[in-house]
Design an enzyme around this catalytic site. Structure first.
Site, mmCIF file in Angstrom:
data_model
loop_
_atom_site.group_PDB
_atom_site.id
_atom_site.type_symbol
_atom_site.label_atom_id
_atom_site.label_comp_id
_atom_site.label_asym_id
_atom_site.label_seq_id
_atom_site.Cartn_x
_atom_site.Cartn_y
_atom_site.Cartn_z
ATOM 1 C CE1 TYR A 66 -3.064 -3.009 0.386
ATOM 2 C CE2 TYR A 66 -3.375 -2.476 2.693
ATOM 3 C CZ TYR A 66 -3.653 -3.269 1.602
ATOM 4 O OH TYR A 66 -4.541 -4.314 1.730
ATOM 5 N N GLY A 218 -18.666 -4.623 -2.368
ATOM 6 C CA GLY A 218 -18.165 -4.900 -3.715
ATOM 7 C C GLY A 218 -18.984 -5.951 -4.437
ATOM 8 C CG PHE A 220 -23.989 -5.150 -3.724
ATOM 9 C CD1 PHE A 220 -25.199 -5.297 -3.099
ATOM 10 C CD2 PHE A 220 -22.837 -5.398 -2.996
ATOM 11 C CE1 PHE A 220 -25.277 -5.679 -1.765
ATOM 12 C CE2 PHE A 220 -22.889 -5.777 -1.666
ATOM 13 C CZ PHE A 220 -24.118 -5.926 -1.050
#
Length: 290
Positions: A66, A218, A220
């Site tokens: 990250y 996430g 959908f």
């Protein structure tokens, strides 16, 4: 395996010999756009991390990928020396390229380099929990994890890693990892609309192993989103609140790590996760992913 906490929704869970709040915090969103580079608001990122700890959160999830290394450095700047009750989980198995992609990095040398990098940037002598990230950006992919996972086991035996887990893994890879060494958690995509891991969650719960879902909203479809929004409207809550509350009530071994770069949003997520869903609410929500 779980105990109750009066301060955070869901109480706590035991990862090996580490007790963590079931409501945790994922640091990914603290990095810049596309999880690359520094945050636009450096002081704001530090404030979110400090607020998380002040609220009683004892489980922070991060990765050297990250930024890269940006969130680790922010965690160290904000919280080091770390409170005794705080536990930081990291992930290895992927790196970043100049285009912001996530190429895999699971050769033994890659794994060793990433673990040592996390130790350095976090300012630790031992990492509480390291998850081996498998698959790719498209999701889990079949294949043996033995070489990479056995390298993590070697680092654990050297005293550099306390506990192990897997991420973005198939059920077969979870079983393979467990045949090599004990794991304390599985971190996969799972939510109301993505229910592939239902059987895995229940099997892990029976064995006292945590399941840490990512992307709580996430995948959908518009129809599923509408169904979730309808329930949220009826409960006078946001769809995110309902989704988090459902996950927390799905099984006692589910640990949440919602991410945000805003202290206001952090508090909203915390309040939302504590939403009490009735049996009727749960039945209606369960139908979304069926």
């Amino acid at each position: 395996m779980s105990t109750l906490s009066p301060t955070l929704p869901g109480g706590s869970w035991t990862l090996g010999d580490l007790t963590v709040s079931r409501f945790g915090y994922g640091a990914m969103q603290l990095a810049g756009p596309w999880v690359m580079g520094p945050p636009a608001d450096h002081d704001g990122a530090l404030a979110v991390l400090r607020a998380a700890v002040d609220l009683g959160i004892t489980h922070i999830d991060t990765s050297g990928a990250y930024g890269p290394q940006v969130t680790n450095q922010l965690i160290r700047e904000a919280l080091h020396p770390y409170p005794e009750q705080l536990h930081v989980a990291t992930k290895v198995g992927a790196t970043r390229d100049a285009q912001g992609g996530w190429p895999t990095a699971r050769e033994p040398a890659d794994v060793r380099r990433q673990v040592h990098g996390d130790l350095e940037t976090l300012g630790l002598e031992v990492l509480d929990l390291v998850n081996l990230r498998l698959g790719n950006a498209a999701g889990p992919q079949p294949g043996s994890l033995a070489a990479a996972f056995e390298t993590l086991v070697e680092l654990q035996q050297q005293g550099l890693v306390r506990h192990l887990g897997v991420s973005n893994a198939t059920a077969e890879q979870v079983a393979e990892a467990r045949s090599i060494a004990p794991i304390v958690c599985v971190q996969n995509m799972y939510n109301l609309a993505a229910r592939t891991d239902d059987e895995l969650i229940d099997a892990l719960a029976a064995d006292g192993i945590a399941y840490v879902p990512f992307f709580p909203l996430g995948g959908f479809t518009p129809l599923q989103s509408s169904a979730l929004s309808a329930v949220a409207t009826r409960l006078d809550a946001t769809p995110m609140s309902v989704a988090l509350a459902w996950l927390l009530q799905r099984s006692p071994n589910v640990l949440l790590i919602p991410g945000t770069s805003s202290t206001v949003h952090l508090r909203e997520n915390l309040a939302g996760a504590g939403l009490q869903l009735s049996a009727e609410d749960l039945a209606e929500l369960d139908a979304i992913g069926r």
